[in-house]
Structures are given as structure tokens and as C-alpha cells.
Design a protein around this motif. Structure first.
Motif, short mmCIF file in Angstrom:
data_model
loop_
_atom_site.label_atom_id
_atom_site.label_comp_id
_atom_site.label_asym_id
_atom_site.label_seq_id
_atom_site.Cartn_x
_atom_site.Cartn_y
_atom_site.Cartn_z
N ARG A 153 0.83 -1.21 0.00
CA ARG A 153 0.00 0.00 0.00
C ARG A 153 0.86 1.25 0.00
NH1 ARG A 153 -4.29 -2.00 4.57
NH2 ARG A 153 -5.10 -3.75 3.37
N CYS A 154 2.14 1.12 0.24
CA CYS A 154 3.05 2.25 0.30
C CYS A 154 3.95 2.31 -0.94
CB CYS A 154 3.90 2.16 1.57
SG CYS A 154 5.17 3.43 1.68
N ALA A 155 4.84 1.34 -1.10
CA ALA A 155 5.74 1.22 -2.26
C ALA A 155 6.72 2.38 -2.42
CB ALA A 155 4.94 1.02 -3.54
N THR A 156 7.04 3.07 -1.33
CA THR A 156 8.02 4.15 -1.36
C THR A 156 9.43 3.58 -1.49
OG1 THR A 156 6.62 5.51 0.05
CG2 THR A 156 8.94 6.06 0.01
N VAL A 172 9.30 2.15 9.82
CA VAL A 172 8.84 1.04 10.66
C VAL A 172 7.57 1.41 11.41
CG1 VAL A 172 9.45 -0.45 12.61
CG2 VAL A 172 11.14 0.06 10.86
N LYS A 173 7.50 2.64 11.91
CA LYS A 173 6.34 3.05 12.70
C LYS A 173 5.07 3.12 11.86
CE LYS A 173 9.04 5.61 16.05
NZ LYS A 173 9.42 6.92 16.56
N VAL A 174 5.20 3.52 10.61
CA VAL A 174 4.02 3.66 9.75
C VAL A 174 3.71 2.34 9.07
CG1 VAL A 174 3.07 4.83 7.72
CG2 VAL A 174 4.41 6.12 9.39
N CYS A 175 4.62 1.85 8.25
CA CYS A 175 4.35 0.66 7.44
C CYS A 175 4.62 -0.64 8.18
CB CYS A 175 5.17 0.72 6.15
SG CYS A 175 4.63 2.04 5.06
N GLY A 176 5.68 -0.69 8.95
CA GLY A 176 6.01 -1.92 9.68
C GLY A 176 4.97 -2.27 10.71
N ASN A 177 4.58 -1.31 11.53
CA ASN A 177 3.58 -1.58 12.56
C ASN A 177 2.25 -1.99 11.95
OD1 ASN A 177 5.40 -1.02 14.56
ND2 ASN A 177 4.55 0.98 15.07
N ALA A 178 1.85 -1.34 10.87
CA ALA A 178 0.58 -1.69 10.22
C ALA A 178 0.62 -3.11 9.69
CB ALA A 178 0.27 -0.70 9.10
N ALA A 179 1.71 -3.48 9.04
CA ALA A 179 1.83 -4.84 8.49
C ALA A 179 1.89 -5.88 9.60
CB ALA A 179 3.07 -4.94 7.61
#
Length: 194
Positions: A153-156, A172-179
Motif C-alpha cells: 500500500r506504500c511502495a516508497t 517502521v512506525k508507519v508501514c512496519g507496525n501496520a503490516a
């Protein structure tokens, strides 16, 4: 000045000229929330390119002339960007489909050193510049550190600064925690279903 496409994701840029490649790949609509595609029209593409070339020149200490894009150049540059993103996301040894190519000349400078020089006009000159930077990053072993966030959903595109090059999330806080939360909930549902 800053790398306008990459700064949208609040991440540090890759070192030296590799930041130009990262910024080109980050012109795509990506991130959470979704940002605009900076190559979506000719005006936006030219604005991005002008700023990126100025930042590249400032970062590398190499003067460069402006590059004018046409609508055809913009379309080809988008295709080249997509090729780069596929290549950066490719596992070692996996075959890639045919990619865009660009011409590069090798020249002696005034001090007797050989250096690559981009050739062509429009998107081909941008592609040549990016390929030179990728080649130099491969020689410096920094190319494998330019990665795509594992969160689909990010792909940055981010530059992995971890000591062992093991980073997989642009943040990690945005994408890692969500995953990790999604995976935890899926495990809980599976456990409750059994």
C-alpha cells in the motif's frame, strides 16, 4: 533545496548521485496517504526534473545543462521509472523483462581520469544520467540499499541505512507496525477459527 519526490515521504535521501535515482523512482504515486504522481503531466514532470537536476548538480558538484521534456519524453520517462522500480524490487538472479536503454560515452577529463558522460536528449539523457548513477552505486555497493517498502500500500523507495542492510519498511512506525498488526490479527482469526 531538497529532493522533492523523496522528501514527501519524510525519509533521508540516498547518498550522492544515487539520490537522483531514488527521487526519480519516488515520483510515482505512493506512500500513506497516497501522494500525486509527479510525472502525471508535462508541466509537473518538467518542474520535478528542473529541481532534481539542480539538486543533483549541487550534490555531485557537476554542472549540468537543463533538459527539456516533450510529451513523448514524459511518457518514456514514466516507463523508464517503472523499469527502475522493477529492477530495484527484483531478487538477485531473477530475470528482468527488456528495459529502456540509454547511451553513455566514456571520456577523459582534464586530469587524465575516465568518467561517464550522458548522451541523448529528453528522457534518454535523464535515463543515461540515472544509469550512470546506478553503475557507480553498484561499484560502491550502495545500490542494494535502495529498496521499495515492503508494504504494498506504500511502495516508497527508501535508502536502507541499517547496519546489516535488513530494512524492509520505509518507516517502521508507519508501514512496519501496520503490516505486523495485520499479520497478528490474521493469526488471531486463524487461531480462533480452529
Amino acid at each position: 533545496m531538497s529532493w522533492s519526490a523523496t522528501v514527501r515521504y519524510s525519509k533521508e535521501s540516498a547518498p550522492e548521485g544515487l539520490a537522483f535515482v531514488q527521487d526519480l523512482m519516488n515520483t510515482v504515486a505512493a506512500g500513506k496517504p497516497r501522494t500525486a504522481d509527479l510525472l502525471d503531466d508535462l508541466g509537473n514532470a518538467q518542474d520535478w526534473l528542473d529541481q532534481a537536476l539542480a539538486e543533483w548538480s549541487n550534490t555531485t558538484g557537476t554542472p549540468t545543462a537543463g533538459i527539456e521534456l516533450t510529451e513523448h519524453d514524459r511518457e518514456e520517462l514514466r516507463g523508464f521509472r517503472d523499469d527502475l522500480r522493477r529492477a530495484a524490487g527484483q531478487a538477485d538472479g531473477d530475470a528482468l523483462p527488456p528495459l529502456h536503454t540509454a547511451a553513455i560515452a566514456m571520456q577523459f577529463d582534464g586530469h587524465g581520469h575516465v568518467h561517464p558522460e550522458p548522451r541523448g536528449t529528453g528522457w534518454r539523457r535523464v535515463a543515461a544520467l540515472a544509469l550512470i548513477e546506478i553503475f557507480q552505486a553498484q561499484q560502491a555497493r550502495t545500490w542494494p540499499r535502495l529498496k521499495m517498502c515492503r508494504n504494498d500500500r506504500c511502495a516508497t523507495m527508501f535508502y536502507d541505512q541499517s547496519r546489516n542492510n535488513s530494512g524492509v519498511w520505509h518507516d517502521v512506525k508507519v508501514c512496519g507496525n501496520a503490516a505486523n498488526l495485520r499479520a497478528y490479527r490474521a493469526r488471531q482469526r486463524a487461531q480462533n477459527a480452529s
